[in-house]
Scaffold this motif. Sequence first.
Motif, PDB file in Angstrom:
ATOM      1  N   UNK A   1       1.451  -2.463  13.892  1.00 41.50           N
ATOM      2  CA  UNK A   1       0.027  -2.576  13.583  1.00 41.50           C
ATOM      3  C   UNK A   1      -0.574  -1.198  13.360  1.00 41.50           C
ATOM      4  N   UNK A   2      -1.625  -1.171  12.539  1.00 45.52           N
ATOM      5  CA  UNK A   2      -2.442   0.032  12.435  1.00 45.52           C
ATOM      6  C   UNK A   2      -3.871  -0.365  12.743  1.00 45.52           C
ATOM      7  N   UNK A   3      -4.507   0.417  13.631  1.00 44.40           N
ATOM      8  CA  UNK A   3      -5.895   0.146  13.989  1.00 44.40           C
ATOM      9  C   UNK A   3      -6.748   1.342  13.619  1.00 44.40           C
ATOM     10  N   UNK A   4      -8.016   1.102  13.224  1.00 45.12           N
ATOM     11  CA  UNK A   4      -8.846   2.226  12.800  1.00 45.12           C
ATOM     12  C   UNK A   4      -9.206   3.205  13.914  1.00 45.12           C
ATOM     13  N   UNK A   5      -9.242   2.737  15.176  1.00 49.44           N
ATOM     14  CA  UNK A   5      -9.647   3.651  16.256  1.00 49.44           C
ATOM     15  C   UNK A   5      -9.059   3.188  17.575  1.00 49.44           C
ATOM     16  N   UNK A   6      -9.137   4.052  18.581  1.00 49.69           N
ATOM     17  CA  UNK A   6      -8.663   3.679  19.915  1.00 49.69           C
ATOM     18  C   UNK A   6      -9.471   2.516  20.480  1.00 49.69           C
ATOM     19  N   UNK A   7     -10.783   2.497  20.174  1.00 49.10           N
ATOM     20  CA  UNK A   7     -11.610   1.372  20.638  1.00 49.10           C
ATOM     21  C   UNK A   7     -11.059   0.050  20.122  1.00 49.10           C
ATOM     22  N   UNK A   8     -10.620   0.064  18.871  1.00 52.58           N
ATOM     23  CA  UNK A   8     -10.058  -1.169  18.313  1.00 52.58           C
ATOM     24  C   UNK A   8      -8.726  -1.510  18.983  1.00 52.58           C
TER      25      UNK A   8
ATOM     26  N   UNK B   1       0.850  -1.190   0.000  1.00 52.48           N
ATOM     27  CA  UNK B   1       0.000   0.000   0.000  1.00 52.48           C
ATOM     28  C   UNK B   1       0.885   1.238   0.000  1.00 52.48           C
ATOM     29  N   UNK B   2       0.799   2.014  -1.075  1.00 54.19           N
ATOM     30  CA  UNK B   2       1.619   3.235  -1.151  1.00 54.19           C
ATOM     31  C   UNK B   2       0.981   4.329  -0.311  1.00 54.19           C
ATOM     32  N   UNK B   3       1.793   4.965   0.498  1.00 54.98           N
ATOM     33  CA  UNK B   3       1.272   6.010   1.377  1.00 54.98           C
ATOM     34  C   UNK B   3       1.883   7.351   1.033  1.00 54.98           C
ATOM     35  N   UNK B   4       2.344   8.083   2.053  1.00 55.72           N
ATOM     36  CA  UNK B   4       2.925   9.405   1.793  1.00 55.72           C
ATOM     37  C   UNK B   4       4.443   9.414   1.924  1.00 55.72           C
TER      38      UNK B   4
ATOM     39  N   UNK C   1      -9.846  -5.288  13.653  1.00 56.06           N
ATOM     40  CA  UNK C   1      -9.324  -4.463  14.745  1.00 56.06           C
ATOM     41  C   UNK C   1      -7.957  -3.862  14.413  1.00 56.06           C
ATOM     42  N   UNK C   2      -7.245  -4.503  13.478  1.00 60.62           N
ATOM     43  CA  UNK C   2      -5.903  -4.008  13.137  1.00 60.62           C
ATOM     44  C   UNK C   2      -5.424  -4.677  11.860  1.00 60.62           C
ATOM     45  N   UNK C   3      -4.512  -4.006  11.177  1.00 53.40           N
ATOM     46  CA  UNK C   3      -3.771  -4.611  10.070  1.00 53.40           C
ATOM     47  C   UNK C   3      -2.287  -4.515  10.398  1.00 53.40           C
ATOM     48  N   UNK C   4      -1.526  -5.489   9.946  1.00 55.06           N
ATOM     49  CA  UNK C   4      -0.069  -5.320   9.973  1.00 55.06           C
ATOM     50  C   UNK C   4       0.264  -4.265   8.934  1.00 55.06           C
ATOM     51  N   UNK C   5       1.110  -3.310   9.306  1.00 55.30           N
ATOM     52  CA  UNK C   5       1.553  -2.262   8.372  1.00 55.30           C
ATOM     53  C   UNK C   5       3.041  -2.098   8.582  1.00 55.30           C
TER      54      UNK C   5
ATOM     55  N   UNK D   1      -1.215  -6.787   5.882  1.00 51.25           N
ATOM     56  CA  UNK D   1      -1.927  -8.060   5.896  1.00 51.25           C
ATOM     57  C   UNK D   1      -2.809  -8.094   7.132  1.00 51.25           C
ATOM     58  N   UNK D   2      -3.668  -9.108   7.220  1.00 56.44           N
ATOM     59  CA  UNK D   2      -4.443  -9.293   8.437  1.00 56.44           C
ATOM     60  C   UNK D   2      -3.477  -9.551   9.599  1.00 56.44           C
ATOM     61  N   UNK D   3      -3.901  -9.157  10.804  1.00 55.18           N
ATOM     62  CA  UNK D   3      -3.038  -9.341  11.979  1.00 55.18           C
ATOM     63  C   UNK D   3      -3.580 -10.444  12.872  1.00 55.18           C
ATOM     64  N   UNK D   4      -4.667 -11.061  12.456  1.00 56.49           N
ATOM     65  CA  UNK D   4      -5.337 -12.000  13.344  1.00 56.49           C
ATOM     66  C   UNK D   4      -5.049 -13.462  13.014  1.00 56.49           C
ATOM     67  N   UNK D   5      -4.500 -13.710  11.829  1.00 55.96           N
ATOM     68  CA  UNK D   5      -4.348 -15.121  11.437  1.00 55.96           C
ATOM     69  C   UNK D   5      -2.894 -15.567  11.388  1.00 55.96           C
TER      70      UNK D   5
END
Length: 774
Positions: free
Chosen positions: A259-266, A225-228, A329-333, A235-239
């Motif tokens: 890891x990157x998570x979409x929110x603090x709750x996650x 995934x190209x960013x800035x 809840x998260x992706x490996x980044x 990839x998924x972080x759960x499997x």
Amino acid sequence: MSSGGKIEAKINITGRVQGVGFRPFIYRMAARNGLRGYVINLGDAGVEVVVEGTESRVDKFLVDVRENSPEVSEIEDISCELKPYRGRFRDFRIDKSQNRGKVASGIFPPDIGICPQCLADMATPGGRWYEYPFTACAWCGPRFTGVNSLPYDRERTHMHRFPMCSDCHREYYDPMDRRFDAQGMTCSRCGPTMSLHDSEGKLLEAKDVFAETARLLLEGSIVAVKGIGGVHLASLATRDDIIEEFRRRKRRPYQPFALMSPSLDDVETYAEYTPDERRFLVSWRKPIVLLRKRFKVISELVAPGLDRVGVMLPYTGIQTMLFRRLSEPALIMTSGNRPGLPMAMTNEAAFKELGGLADYFLLHNRDIINRSDDSVIRVIRGRSSFTRRSRGYVPDPIDIPFKKGTCIALGAELRNAAAVATNGKAFMTQYLGDIVNLEGLEFEKQALYIMRDLLNITRNPDVIGCDLHPEYMTSQYAQVISQEAGVEAVKSQHHHAHVVSVMAENMVSAEEEVLGVALDGAGYGSDMQIWGGEILKSTYLGFERLGHLESLPMPGGDQCAYYPFRMLAAGLSNSITDDIIRDITENHVENALPHGKKELELILRQSRRSDVVKTSGAGRFLDAVASLLDLTYYRTYEGEPAMRLEALISGNASDTLHLEPEICVMGGKYVLKTSNILYNYMINKNRHKYSDIAYSAHKYLAEGVSNMVISASEDTGIKRVAVSGGVLVNEFIAETIHRILSTEGLEVMFNHKVPPGDGGTALGQCCVALSSVI
Ligand SMILES: [Zn+2]
Ligand SMILES: [Zn+2]
């Protein structure tokens, strides 16, 4: 008064007030208070505001400026000069910048995480920014990673290929608009676009590339995934099965993934954070923060054997969109790079270098101009301790006590960053990785070139700084540029540079002497031995070695760092006979050394030779204990044994061994004995919990070093202590040293602005070099 209580005020504001939407903010505050006048950029000198109106409104305006300034701006100083009212202005204007060619030192902002207003735009159906991944404004978006040179105008940024549509154009010139003068101004009609490719680089047709990418990730794919600042691998972080495959392809068996998570709750579903850690997580700089693991929602393989996991929140529209299509809840980044090479930056490099690593590529047609990895911090005693300082922090300047002279410093070797110091400020480059091949050195050269350009330094520096180690590529390159420029290259002893980096951050004066503590893996000593557990009486100019950890034989040199059991056996040879070593290592030696007993014999023979290289490295001592506790026999990434050892004490470990530091005086220096304690742990191995032994080793090191400092302070009368080195990212050791020394009435200083590890040495080298020429 005939002016009816009106006055004119000339206000100068310095700090981070450019490239962050500060002038339109001033415009709005002037409008709110009904003031007339102008605001103008002064380059180095900040912004100048002239307003006229009633005294009470000018006062209110100044309060507004202080209290409501954009989050990313940072006001260092406001000065205000009052003049008689002259009625010179008919309205409030934003004037064209002055001295544009001179815009320099310390004004250009780092990359800024996407702001709440832009996120709201992305969530507004029907708008030009609805689900548009490049949404940005004057307050947020790429800065350092997207700029070629200054002045900061669109044609010198990565947006130069995207002419604005009529709506964008109108808003760009409207001072009341949030996107006024925002060089990243763009929208779904006129801006960059995303594309999805397969592993061959073939374009995949997809109505919604984010939905398609989410589907591929859920299927178990690894996606670039190209960013800035570069390309991530996601990839998924759960499997477990996916992460196993990921690790196999990346040839990275244990090194933790971020890891990157979409929110603090996650985040809360798998890790815990303190209020201080939360503050860093949500800040506009969006670093990776090392948090304590909690629940087993995330695969153990993300950070095997460690008690912490690196977590960040999304900072771009691209990442926001990806998580909008994915309920995870998260992706490996993790950084998308081949082992030993810098992170891929262009689409072509991504296909070439990440083919075989990634199954798919989510890319875009906007250039990345300056590569910048994610920053990584640990929060210790409420403040940042960097393991990597890059995106979101570079090129923020660091004030140093040397106002004169310009210096370029090349840093050390591993996890490196270089630095440029000028006009009393030091600018660290982005994270450069390991400078052990031509690609790494090339990256360092480019990074320095861009930094000099951003700082508008056209003439040769006055001095070059580098490490004392003759074999570092960075030291050798320093000789080349020193000859080219005809200026001196000042070589700093590695640990002196660490100590000086703390002195500089804390603005210790040029005349003052402090006690320095440097704890790390390895650095080249003045006596050509390997140092790394040092007590140094230091000024900027020089140092005296007052104490150190016991010098242990290091047979095979660096091999001892890769095979920690080697270090254990060699260390033991300082305190016991070979027969006892054979006896007590009998059960491990076949597992712990690739060539078993034969290798042990060689290690013992070499350790007894008078010409064997010796090390006083604190990292090597911790490595030896880690292998003693069977945590690791082969180091797969730098710091692995020590990190695993630290993870072991995070539970309910305690001091059941009660071992006091053993300090002797040898050759006029304090020496903390480490070989006897290794023997002690070895024979106590079956009588105590491993976690208690790990605890004892941490305590022994921290207390032993502190006690040497206390004695040195009594001898010298020096009360200020500068503590640095890679080991200081270890929370227990940092806190214990701080507690013991402050209880003794000493002032303890740490690194908070640059890494305590080798990524901070260039700051120290700059100050050592500058102090020697001025
Ligand atoms: Zn924004
Ligand atoms: Zn547009």
